[in-house]
Design a protein around this motif. Structure first.
Motif, mmCIF file in Angstrom:
data_model
loop_
_atom_site.group_PDB
_atom_site.id
_atom_site.type_symbol
_atom_site.label_atom_id
_atom_site.label_comp_id
_atom_site.label_asym_id
_atom_site.label_seq_id
_atom_site.Cartn_x
_atom_site.Cartn_y
_atom_site.Cartn_z
ATOM 1 N N ARG A 1 0.833 -1.197 0.000
ATOM 2 C CA ARG A 1 0.000 0.000 0.000
ATOM 3 C C ARG A 1 0.875 1.258 0.000
ATOM 4 N N PRO A 2 0.352 2.390 -0.457
ATOM 5 C CA PRO A 2 1.145 3.624 -0.443
ATOM 6 C C PRO A 2 1.371 4.119 0.989
ATOM 7 N N ASP A 3 2.455 4.826 1.161
ATOM 8 C CA ASP A 3 2.758 5.436 2.459
ATOM 9 C C ASP A 3 1.999 6.757 2.576
ATOM 10 N N VAL A 4 1.530 7.057 3.776
ATOM 11 C CA VAL A 4 0.734 8.264 4.004
ATOM 12 C C VAL A 4 1.342 9.081 5.139
ATOM 13 N N THR A 5 1.029 10.365 5.121
ATOM 14 C CA THR A 5 1.460 11.282 6.174
ATOM 15 C C THR A 5 0.252 12.100 6.618
ATOM 16 N N SER A 6 0.021 12.147 7.940
ATOM 17 C CA SER A 6 -1.108 12.886 8.496
ATOM 18 C C SER A 6 -0.613 14.190 9.101
ATOM 19 N N THR A 7 -1.188 15.304 8.665
ATOM 20 C CA THR A 7 -0.831 16.629 9.172
ATOM 21 C C THR A 7 -1.888 17.188 10.114
ATOM 22 N N GLY A 8 -2.671 16.325 10.698
ATOM 23 C CA GLY A 8 -3.751 16.766 11.575
ATOM 24 C C GLY A 8 -5.070 16.736 10.868
#
Length: 410
Positions: A162-169
């Motif tokens: 799966r793709p990598d994700v980043t959460s910024t809030g």
């Protein structure tokens, strides 16, 4: 189109062969068909061949809100579609009861056994999680769809990244594969389904074909992982004379041993393809294309029962046995109807596992023998040729042939 009904002769023929320990495709009773795995160009795409049965699996992912009962876990859905190309009685317009049954068995084997770490699919608790969907398309049906679909499901999940994700809030950034490497799924254990069919005689076989499934009276499907643990079980019977305890006690060891070998093959295939992708080697992708374009698909409709013929030379093995005597010359003989036909050899009873009580052999007679059928009822070594008893008389009249010229006619 409705499914073609089996005649009583076909049922008796299959039951009689299984009762004598012989299967029509030449396998032993507890012997499975060879498995081949091909991976596509996308992550989580694979094709599995179990004999003539073929299934294509594709894993996809998207971001959704989690279930209220499990806010910190991702979701997994398995859907099986029976393509009309696989068999004439499959309807592609709607989901049948058979496809729902296979989907439920797969979800029990993979989802209910918690083989996937669903908590690792959580992005933001109570808000965003990964939703995995496994779509399995049956493109050729020759029996044992549940096993072929389970192999395709496990291979696709093990292969999926799966793709990598980043959460910024508030926002969630999904990184493409060019920016960050994709992440594989975390699997706690590797389950796979193993199916058996029991017949009226009480004999049980592994990996049944389409014809054997229709003749059997009880079906057992076990979901077993590499730790020899039972993850799921499904038992369907047509008669109450056979219980699940009787079948499990007879096939449990064979199922565990075969599951270990099958899981080893799946892991090796997945590891090899993943390493080849990072090395930018597209050999497996080319094999997947060749599997689709070159290999032919066989239809399930047939007016006759297909039987795998043994190699020629079984009679020579019988004659080379020390226990073979001249009295057996009449008992063990081969009738040669012509090239491309089959002959039945009676079992000697001296060896076990050499094709069962009776063995079918392929005739390799010459073209001259095709015009006449050789049927012998008794072998006599002291027969004399007919030509030896014929005497020619010198005084016999002979026919003469004279050639006329065109001048004589005119």
């Amino acid at each position: 189109m409705k499914e073609t009904l089996l005649s009583n002769c076909e049922r008796k023929f299959v039951n009689k062969s299984v009762e004598r320990g012989t299967r029509l495709d030449g396998r032993n009773l507890l012997e499975a068909r060879p498995v081949k795995i091909y991976f596509g160009s996308n992550w989580g795409s694979c094709m599995v061949l179990l004999g003539q049965t073929r299934a294509v699996a594709q894993v996809t992912s998207d971001i959704q809100q989690p279930n209220t009962s499990r806010p910190n876990e991702g979701m997994l859905h398995i859907n099986v579609e029976l393509n009309p190309m696989a068999a004439q009685h499959f309807d592609g317009g709607k989901q049948s009861e058979f496809s729902i049954l296979i989907s439920n068995q797969l979800e029990k084997c993979f989802k209910d056994s918690k083989c996937i770490d669903l908590e690792s699919l959580c992005i933001v608790a109570d808000k965003k999680v990964w939703n995995l969907r496994v779509d399995i398309n049956i493109i050729n049906h020759d029996g044992n769809l549940i096993d072929c679909a389970s192999i395709a499901t496990l291979a696709a999940l093990s292969h999926f990244h799966r793709p990598d994700v980043t959460s910024t809030g508030e926002d969630i950034i999904i990184h493409p594969f060019s920016e960050k490497d994709p992440l594989p799924l975390t699997l706690y254990h590797y389950p796979v389904c193993i199916s058996f069919i029991t017949f009226e005689s009480g004999n049980t076989i592994m990996d049944p074909t389409y014809l054997e499934e229709r003749v059997g009276v009880a079906q057992l499907t076990l979901g077993i992982n590499s730790y020899r643990e039972v993850c799921s079980m499904h038992f369907n019977y047509l008669t109450k004379t056979m219980t699940v305890e009787d079948v499990i006690s007879a096939v449990s060891n064979y199922a565990a041993n075969y599951a270990a070998e099958l899981l080893k093959q799946i892991r090796e295939a997945v590891t090899y393809d993943v390493e080849a992708r990072y090395k930018k080697d597209d050999r497996n992708t080319n094999r997947f294309k060749e599997c689709i374009t070159m290999k032919k698909l066989t239809t399930m409709y047939s007016e006759c029962i297909s039987i795998k013929l043994r190699k020629w030379g079984e009679l020579e093995k019988v004659k080379s046995d020390e226990a073979y005597t001249e009295e057996d010359e009449n008992k063990y003989r081969i009738i040669k109807p012509g090239k491309g036909s089959a002959e039945l050899i009676i079992d000697t009873g001296t060896s076990v596992g050499e094709g069962g009580p009776n063995t079918w052999n392929m005739s390799e007679s010459s073209e001259e023998e095709e015009s006449a059928v050789e049927i012998t009822t008794q072998v006599k070594k002291e027969e004399k040729k007919v030509s030896d008893n014929i005497e020619l008389n010198e005084d016999s009249e002979e026919e003469t042939i004279e050639m006329l010229d065109t001048k004589d006619i005119l």
